[in-house]
Motif scaffolding. Structure first.
Motif, PDB file in Angstrom:
ATOM      1  N   PRO A  20     -63.807  19.968 -14.576  1.00  0.00           N
ATOM      2  CA  PRO A  20     -64.074  19.884 -16.028  1.00  0.00           C
ATOM      3  C   PRO A  20     -63.810  21.211 -16.731  1.00  0.00           C
ATOM      4  O   PRO A  20     -63.302  21.239 -17.852  1.00  0.00           O
ATOM      5  N   LYS A 144     -53.322  14.647 -17.563  1.00  0.00           N
ATOM      6  CA  LYS A 144     -54.390  15.640 -17.648  1.00  0.00           C
ATOM      7  C   LYS A 144     -54.358  16.671 -16.526  1.00  0.00           C
ATOM      8  O   LYS A 144     -55.058  17.681 -16.611  1.00  0.00           O
ATOM      9  N   THR A 288     -66.472  16.402 -17.866  1.00  0.00           N
ATOM     10  CA  THR A 288     -65.542  16.664 -18.958  1.00  0.00           C
ATOM     11  C   THR A 288     -65.909  15.820 -20.173  1.00  0.00           C
ATOM     12  O   THR A 288     -66.073  14.599 -20.040  1.00  0.00           O
ATOM     13  N   LYS A 290     -65.685  13.420 -23.257  1.00  0.00           N
ATOM     14  CA  LYS A 290     -64.730  12.302 -23.393  1.00  0.00           C
ATOM     15  C   LYS A 290     -63.585  12.628 -24.344  1.00  0.00           C
ATOM     16  O   LYS A 290     -62.448  12.205 -24.125  1.00  0.00           O
ATOM     17  N   GLU A 293     -61.068  14.476 -22.449  1.00  0.00           N
ATOM     18  CA  GLU A 293     -60.350  13.566 -21.549  1.00  0.00           C
ATOM     19  C   GLU A 293     -59.254  12.822 -22.300  1.00  0.00           C
ATOM     20  O   GLU A 293     -58.153  12.607 -21.782  1.00  0.00           O
TER      21      GLU A 293
END
Length: 296
Positions: A20, A144, A288, A290, A293
């Motif tokens: 994260p 990501k 992490t 949202k 993300e």
């Protein structure tokens, strides 16, 4: 494993698990680049609109197109507005993946329009290079994990390459005597004119007085800075990166103190990419957010 594969592993760390903290740091860094992209777009646009009337020194794409078009019909301001809109959408990952590529093209046009008057600063070059890295990453390395690793790794690679190349460029252009302190005397004198014309007076600081009084001191200052540039490529190695970047930041502080040349965004970017800030985030964040993300 070949030598370039080893360097690639140091830069992009494909085997390291993503955390994260890494995603949070990446978005913080992207926000930093977004801020300066918009800041420069408007500063250059307003200056171009108010002051530029003819092209004195064509740069980049201005060698092939008539960049003076940007001086009319508020085009520089319209360009700044388009850059702002596309950059914000790209940051939020709400538009097409090529938006960052359009942003870097428009930002380049804004740059060559603004600096078509003869003086070419390079303190903002790292921001342009970062936008280009985001453009490449968004198109060819989405996702990501891939995009953060590519963007940060590519920026570290080109910064290291740039500093080491600067060492050899000075040697090729001037010779082994580049560090001759009389060169520093010349630059101090030249920049003093800029300072005087800006604020109406100039008074050398302690380091400048020392360099101007003693030639060996001026030569040692230049030699230390020159050798620091030479080892710029060592930041490609993860364990050496914080030490190399610390030396480079010290070099820029020295440049500011001796030649009155500031590299604000440059140094802030070195601080961001030179140290493993994601480890600090990982100490305080377990998951992490949202929105990160969704927008990485």
């Amino acid at each position: 494993m070949t030598w370039y594969e080893k360097i690639g592993h140091q830069l992009f760390e494909p085997k390291r698990d993503q955390t994260p903290g890494e995603l949070i740091f990446f978005k913080v860094f992207e926000l930093f680049v977004l801020f300066y992209t918009i800041k420069y777009a408007w500063e250059w646009g307003i200056y171009t609109q108010l002051r530029n009337t003819e092209v004195v020194l064509p740069l980049g794409v201005a060698n092939y197109i008539d960049i003076s078009l940007m001086f009319e019909w508020n085009l520089a301001l319209i360009n700044a507005a388009v850059i702002t809109l596309l950059a914000v959408i790209a940051f939020a990952r709400m538009g097409a993946r090529w938006f960052y590529m359009v942003v870097i093209v428009l930002l380049h046009i804004q740059y060559v329009a603004r600096f078509s008057q003869g003086e070419i600063p390079h303190s903002m070059n790292l921001i342009g290079m970062s936008v280009f890295a985001f453009a490449i990453g968004a198109i060819w390395f989405p996702g990501k994990k891939n995009m953060p690793r590519f963007v940060i790794g590519a920026i570290v690679f080109f910064i290291g390459l740039g500093y080491t190349s600067a060492f050899f460029a000075k040697m090729i252009g001037t010779g082994i005597n580049w560090y001759d302190g009389r060169h520093l005397w010349l630059w101090i004198s030249e920049k003093s004119i800029d300072v005087y014309s800006t604020i109406g007076y100039y008074e050398p600081n302690f380091l400048q007085e020392l360099a101007l009084s003693y030639l060996p001191v001026a030569s040692v200052i230049l030699l230390i800075g020159w050798l620091t540039e030479l080892i710029g490529f060592t930041m490609w190695w993860k364990k050496l990166r914080p030490f190399t970047v610390t030396l480079l930041i010290g070099m820029h502080i020295g440049i500011t103190m001796t030649m009155n040349i500031r590299f604000d965004a440059f140094v802030m970017q070195l601080i961001l990419i030179g140290f493993p800030w994601y480890l600090l985030f990982d100490k305080f964040v377990q998951h992490t957010p949202k929105w990160i993300e969704r927008t990485v």
